[in-house]
Design an enzyme around this catalytic site. Structure first.
Site, PDB file in Angstrom:
ATOM      1  CD  GLU A  52      14.031 -74.682 -44.907  1.00 22.16           C
ATOM      2  OE1 GLU A  52      13.120 -75.526 -45.150  1.00 22.16           O
ATOM      3  OE2 GLU A  52      15.184 -74.982 -44.583  1.00 22.16           O
ATOM      4  CG  LEU A  53       7.758 -73.262 -41.746  1.00 24.37           C
ATOM      5  CD1 LEU A  53       6.388 -72.645 -41.548  1.00 24.37           C
ATOM      6  CD2 LEU A  53       8.424 -73.538 -40.401  1.00 24.37           C
ATOM      7  CB  SER A  93       7.371 -79.607 -38.438  1.00 24.07           C
ATOM      8  OG  SER A  93       6.920 -79.043 -37.218  1.00 24.07           O
ATOM      9  NE  ARG A 129      15.943 -75.869 -27.052  1.00 22.62           N
ATOM     10  CZ  ARG A 129      15.434 -76.933 -27.660  1.00 22.62           C
ATOM     11  NH1 ARG A 129      15.003 -76.858 -28.911  1.00 22.62           N
ATOM     12  NH2 ARG A 129      15.332 -78.089 -27.034  1.00 22.62           N
ATOM     13  N   PRO A 130      20.086 -75.267 -30.975  1.00 19.97           N
ATOM     14  CG  PRO A 130      22.132 -76.379 -30.763  1.00 19.97           C
ATOM     15  CD  PRO A 130      21.351 -75.206 -30.226  1.00 19.97           C
ATOM     16  CB  ALA A 131      17.750 -80.509 -32.953  1.00 14.57           C
ATOM     17  CB  CYS A 158      12.578 -79.189 -45.845  1.00 17.82           C
ATOM     18  SG  CYS A 158      12.813 -79.129 -44.088  1.00 17.82           S
ATOM     19  CD1 TRP A 212      15.475 -83.422 -35.496  1.00 11.84           C
ATOM     20  CD2 TRP A 212      16.365 -84.652 -37.134  1.00 11.84           C
ATOM     21  NE1 TRP A 212      14.438 -84.012 -36.186  1.00 11.84           N
ATOM     22  CE2 TRP A 212      14.960 -84.779 -37.199  1.00 11.84           C
ATOM     23  CE3 TRP A 212      17.131 -85.344 -38.077  1.00 11.84           C
ATOM     24  CZ2 TRP A 212      14.294 -85.547 -38.162  1.00 11.84           C
ATOM     25  CZ3 TRP A 212      16.486 -86.122 -39.048  1.00 11.84           C
ATOM     26  CH2 TRP A 212      15.085 -86.211 -39.067  1.00 11.84           C
ATOM     27  CG  ASN A 213      16.850 -81.745 -41.516  1.00 12.02           C
ATOM     28  OD1 ASN A 213      17.134 -80.730 -40.884  1.00 12.02           O
ATOM     29  ND2 ASN A 213      16.084 -81.708 -42.595  1.00 12.02           N
TER      30      ASN A 213
HETATM   31  C1  SIN Z   1      16.266 -78.642 -45.115  1.00  9.69           C
HETATM   32  O1  SIN Z   1      15.960 -79.813 -45.162  1.00  9.69           O
HETATM   33  O2  SIN Z   1      15.634 -77.881 -44.398  1.00  9.69           O
HETATM   34  C2  SIN Z   1      17.422 -78.036 -45.867  1.00  9.69           C
HETATM   35  C3  SIN Z   1      17.856 -78.781 -47.028  1.00  9.69           C
HETATM   36  C4  SIN Z   1      18.886 -78.063 -47.860  1.00  9.69           C
HETATM   37  O3  SIN Z   1      19.391 -76.988 -47.491  1.00  9.69           O
HETATM   38  O4  SIN Z   1      19.179 -78.570 -48.932  1.00  9.69           O
END
Ligand code: SIN
Length: 490
Positions: A260-261, A239, A184-186, A294, A160-161
């Site tokens: 990508e965690l 996560s 499948r998006p959030a 992240c 969702w971010n």
């Molecule tokens: C992420 O938070 O997973 C991606 C951040 C980004 O692409 O800059």
């Protein structure tokens, strides 16, 4: 179907509420609500897909694979370019939808649309450069030929971010490589994904090539996407905990995976640096998306000689950040995604204060609403405090003092994570030593924003595997096939 009437879009048709499967909008029996995290208002009720629809989407992707992979890279590039152009034409509306469902300030949301679209543009071009190899064989009458071919059907679960860019970054590479795609998006932010599907259709991307299934049954749909035998590759952003479960599920059919965690990014300020530049770098790296990224700075490590100066200047800048509904003018920090997200951050801050951290500014929720948390700075932090050894995912900067370069590297690496790190120094020898010493997939040197389509995004250690974006990003969607050609002698 209920839709908030005054969302102010120029093109109302971009607000879709059905899953997009095999080129059609697919209705289901039940619905779930998408609400604006800034004020709790309904944005739209969305049809709730489940296991059956997910299986249909996988079948559609499987059926579409042969024709899509047989297209020339140029033909695929043309369609991807149409998609890119449409996303940029509708940047304002897509940004607005994103802010309504996710909360980030409108300017940042529009920035995310451009960022997501840039991956589509990049991979449209890069797909034309999937070169093979001819290798001299072990004997004169043999040649070794290497081909790269699409892995097949790709499934993904996205967070969702970044409701647009995380889909674009995966789908663009997959489609350019000749794969078909199911996402499948959030459930907190499905509308951006569905708007992308509407534009994919307008761009002429054939039915079944790009499918979006939205639904609340995360476990059931997740099992289909990680265990279905017709899926060759699974890719996830989210996560580390959930990623580990999904990797385990992918084992049953030996899928290719890329993950990508989570991260715990250190931001190191050395005493030889330009402090004002470091303050600006820390500000953007920490507080974009209200710290819910992240690669956001998670810990600020400052050399003792410049600790007081950095902390004061940084606090002055953080005080200026304005908090509020992302649709309002001049807002720098929107809401966090949920009340629970606010409580998690509150707990990390309070638990760290209980063991000696000091509150410099912020440290509490605000009158702006229950999902808001004030930009916060904690000083006197040590690496073993909860605020430093957990991924914060909120607008809090813990400041940790250090003495030497060796200690900075040791503290920075003392985590299970290895996604992004940042440091500020003007000493060329130090820059090389520290860059090589940091156990991270990405390092920003005198730079707080490192994400762009041309760069390989990804982590090491428990922050995941695989790379997204850049020329390396295609490899995750390609298989190498080796042909041994013999009998060349007369
Ligand atoms: C992420 O938070 O997973 C991606 C951040 C980004 O692409 O800059």
């Amino acid at each position: 179907m209920r839709i908030l009437q005054d969302h102010g879009l120029q093109d109302e048709k971009l607000l879709k509420t059905f899953s997009y499967i095999n080129g059609s909008w697919h209705s289901s029996e039940s619905e779930f609500d998408v609400t604006n995290p800034a004020n709790g208002e309904l944005v739209a009720s969305v049809n709730n897909a489940g296991i059956v629809e997910t299986e249909l989407a996988v079948k559609a992707a499987k059926d579409a694979l042969k024709a899509w992979s047989a297209k020339s890279a140029n033909e695929r590039a043309g369609l991807l370019r149409n998609w890119f152009n449409l996303m940029m034409q509708h940047q304002d509306d897509l940004g607005r939808i994103l802010t309504l469902e996710q909360g980030k300030p409108l300017a940042e949301a529009k920035g995310e649309i451009a960022y997501g679209a840039a991956f589509i543009e990049w991979f449209a071009e890069e797909g034309k450069r999937v070169y093979g190899d001819v290798i001299p064989g072990p004997s004169g009458d043999k040649r070794i030929i290497v081909l790269k071919q699409p892995v097949g059907v790709v499934a993904s679960i996205t967070p969702w971010n970044f409701p647009n860019a995380m889909i674009a970054r995966k789908a663009a590479a997959a489609l350019a490589a000749g794969c078909t795609f199911v996402v499948r998006p959030a459930t907190l932010t499905p509308l951006s994904a569905l708007a992308m599907a509407e534009l994919a259709e307008r761009a002429g991307i054939p039915a079944g090539v790009f499918n979006v299934v939205v639904g609340e049954d995360s476990r059931g749909m997740g099992k289909v996407l990680t265990q279905h035998p017709d899926i060759a590759k699974f890719t996830f952003t989210g996560s580390t905990g959930v990623g580990k479960t999904l990797i385990g599920q992918c084992a049953s059919t030996v899928k290719k995976v890329s993950m990508e965690l989570g991260g715990n990014a250190p931001f190191i300020v050395f005493n030889d640096t330009d402090i004002d530049a470091a303050v600006q770098g820390a500000l953007v790296s920490k507080y974009r998306n209200a710290g819910q990224t992240c690669v956001c700075t998670n810990r600020i490590l400052v050399q003792k000689e410049v600790l007081a100066e950095f902390t004061e200047k940084f606090a002055t800048e953080v005080e200026k950040l304005s908090l509020g509904n992302g649709l309002n003018e001049g807002i720098n920090i929107g809401p966090m995604i949920s009340k629970n997200a606010v409580s998690d951050v509150e707990k990390l801050v309070n638990d760290s204060i209980a063991v000696g951290a000091q509150l410099k500014i912020g440290g509490k929720a605000t009158e702006a609403g229950e999902n808001f948390y004030k930009p916060t700075i904690l000083t006197n932090v040590t690496n073993d405090m909860p605020i430093a050894n957990n991924e914060i995912f909120g607008p809090v900067s813990p400041i940790i003092a250090f003495d030497s370069e060796e200690q900075a590297i040791q503290l920075a690496n003392d985590t299970q994570y290895g996604l992004a790190a940042y440091f500020y120094s003007r000493d060329i020898g130090r820059i090389w030593r520290v860059a090589e010493g940091l156990e991270y997939g990405m390092v920003g040197i005198n730079e707080g924003i490192i994400s762009n389509a041309a760069a390989p995004f990804g982590g090491v250690k428990q922050s995941g595997n695989g790379r997204e974006g850049s020329k390396y990003g295609l490899d995750d969607y390609l298989e190498i096939k080796y042909l041994c050609m013999g009998g060349l002698n007369k």
